[in-house]
Design a protein around this motif. Sequence first.
Motif, mmCIF file in Angstrom:
data_model
loop_
_atom_site.group_PDB
_atom_site.id
_atom_site.type_symbol
_atom_site.label_atom_id
_atom_site.label_comp_id
_atom_site.label_asym_id
_atom_site.label_seq_id
_atom_site.Cartn_x
_atom_site.Cartn_y
_atom_site.Cartn_z
ATOM 1 N N THR A 125 -1.884 76.829 -2.479
ATOM 2 C CA THR A 125 -2.264 77.669 -2.552
ATOM 3 C C THR A 125 -3.765 78.414 -3.016
ATOM 4 O O THR A 125 -4.112 79.807 -2.526
ATOM 5 C CB THR A 125 -1.367 79.022 -3.668
ATOM 6 N N HIS A 126 -4.720 77.675 -3.266
ATOM 7 C CA HIS A 126 -5.810 77.500 -3.085
ATOM 8 C C HIS A 126 -6.006 78.683 -4.686
ATOM 9 O O HIS A 126 -7.502 80.041 -4.614
ATOM 10 C CB HIS A 126 -6.482 78.188 -1.939
ATOM 11 N N ARG A 127 -5.497 78.580 -5.241
ATOM 12 C CA ARG A 127 -5.294 79.368 -6.703
ATOM 13 C C ARG A 127 -5.712 78.498 -7.496
ATOM 14 O O ARG A 127 -4.533 78.328 -8.530
ATOM 15 C CB ARG A 127 -4.362 80.523 -6.817
ATOM 16 N N PRO A 128 -6.748 78.216 -7.929
ATOM 17 C CA PRO A 128 -7.201 77.030 -9.169
ATOM 18 C C PRO A 128 -6.889 77.701 -10.670
ATOM 19 O O PRO A 128 -6.818 78.940 -10.780
ATOM 20 C CB PRO A 128 -8.651 76.923 -9.377
ATOM 21 N N TYR A 129 -6.469 77.254 -11.626
ATOM 22 C CA TYR A 129 -5.511 77.870 -13.182
ATOM 23 C C TYR A 129 -5.797 76.600 -14.107
ATOM 24 O O TYR A 129 -5.999 75.465 -13.414
ATOM 25 C CB TYR A 129 -4.265 77.888 -12.584
ATOM 26 N N ASP A 130 -6.050 77.476 -15.154
ATOM 27 C CA ASP A 130 -6.281 76.978 -15.853
ATOM 28 C C ASP A 130 -5.695 77.079 -17.497
ATOM 29 O O ASP A 130 -6.577 78.666 -17.666
ATOM 30 C CB ASP A 130 -8.126 76.789 -16.475
ATOM 31 N N VAL A 131 -4.718 76.769 -17.722
ATOM 32 C CA VAL A 131 -3.878 77.395 -18.775
ATOM 33 C C VAL A 131 -3.365 76.377 -20.464
ATOM 34 O O VAL A 131 -3.213 75.163 -19.772
ATOM 35 C CB VAL A 131 -2.008 77.650 -17.817
ATOM 36 N N LYS A 132 -3.632 77.667 -20.764
ATOM 37 C CA LYS A 132 -2.756 76.304 -22.831
ATOM 38 C C LYS A 132 -1.634 76.643 -22.838
ATOM 39 O O LYS A 132 -1.636 78.312 -23.083
ATOM 40 C CB LYS A 132 -3.597 76.568 -23.774
ATOM 41 N N VAL A 133 -0.259 76.057 -22.581
ATOM 42 C CA VAL A 133 0.748 76.612 -22.421
ATOM 43 C C VAL A 133 0.897 77.009 -24.549
ATOM 44 O O VAL A 133 0.567 76.161 -25.243
ATOM 45 C CB VAL A 133 2.011 75.342 -22.121
ATOM 46 N N PRO A 134 1.286 78.812 -24.898
ATOM 47 C CA PRO A 134 1.924 78.954 -26.239
ATOM 48 C C PRO A 134 3.327 77.769 -26.966
ATOM 49 O O PRO A 134 3.718 77.115 -25.848
ATOM 50 C CB PRO A 134 2.310 80.161 -25.600
ATOM 51 N N GLU A 135 3.110 77.580 -28.075
ATOM 52 C CA GLU A 135 3.863 77.034 -28.564
ATOM 53 C C GLU A 135 5.442 77.731 -28.415
ATOM 54 O O GLU A 135 5.061 78.956 -27.449
ATOM 55 C CB GLU A 135 3.680 76.780 -29.443
ATOM 56 N N GLY A 136 6.394 77.093 -27.740
ATOM 57 C CA GLY A 136 7.788 78.548 -27.610
ATOM 58 C C GLY A 136 7.912 78.461 -25.696
ATOM 59 O O GLY A 136 8.863 79.164 -25.655
ATOM 60 N N ARG A 137 6.981 77.978 -25.385
ATOM 61 C CA ARG A 137 6.957 78.920 -23.534
ATOM 62 C C ARG A 137 7.000 76.940 -22.823
ATOM 63 O O ARG A 137 6.474 76.181 -23.476
ATOM 64 C CB ARG A 137 5.900 79.324 -23.517
ATOM 65 N N LEU A 138 6.811 77.659 -21.881
ATOM 66 C CA LEU A 138 7.074 75.882 -20.008
ATOM 67 C C LEU A 138 6.372 76.516 -20.098
ATOM 68 O O LEU A 138 6.194 78.043 -19.206
ATOM 69 C CB LEU A 138 8.806 75.920 -20.280
ATOM 70 N N PHE A 139 5.139 76.015 -18.521
ATOM 71 C CA PHE A 139 4.665 76.118 -16.943
ATOM 72 C C PHE A 139 5.582 75.735 -16.401
ATOM 73 O O PHE A 139 5.797 74.155 -16.447
ATOM 74 C CB PHE A 139 3.228 75.826 -17.580
ATOM 75 N N VAL A 140 5.517 76.423 -15.870
ATOM 76 C CA VAL A 140 6.649 75.595 -14.741
ATOM 77 C C VAL A 140 6.545 76.140 -12.758
ATOM 78 O O VAL A 140 5.612 77.470 -12.595
ATOM 79 C CB VAL A 140 8.327 76.041 -14.202
#
Length: 222
Positions: A125-140
Amino acid sequence: MGKGRGLALAAWLTLPLGLILLVGSLLYVRSAYTAVTVRGGSMEPTYGIGRQLVVQRLDGDEIHRGDVVLFATPGRFSDQAVLKRVIGVGGDHVVCCGTGTEERITVNGRPLVEPYVKDGIADGTHRPYDVKVPEGRLFVLGDHRVNSMDSRFFATDGHQGTVAVGDVQGRVVGGPARLLGWLLCGLLGLVLAATGLGLGIAAVAVRRRRVVPPAPPWPTQV
């Protein structure tokens, strides 16, 4: 031991055992698993449209990276339950991506090996991201990265597109064959229960059968 008593004892042993196996198996399967049909193409090629899947119900805390989960998040996907793959869990640092053949997702600084993605495309998708996943959550993400509405497209929702573990309904554990063992256990219980019932009926029949007394050794007519 008389024949009737032997049959009755066998019935008392097999009937309850069969009922325990039958009812226990059905209750466990109903409480621990659910079935879903794949209705979209976001998880291709792993799970194609129309595929029947078995989902194990569990707490979100039991989810690990790489699991495919069923979840429903209010305000997303018309509030319908969807299937996505877990890329990052609470505390993980997920970054994407390079370009071309170098395109790769990293989790905690390590390139993610993803043999399951369609056509080998890690993002598309050419959409860069930089994510720190919060506690109690999921990156899917979906496995078909160019055809999946997932965490990448909700970055401004206040949670960087992540999903609350409490929204997870279960984890995909395979197709219907996954439940074969429990179904066989239930079938065995049904057979034992039917056998026990038959033995019980036979025991009652034997006890009620009239026994013809033997003829006396002397004449009965004068």
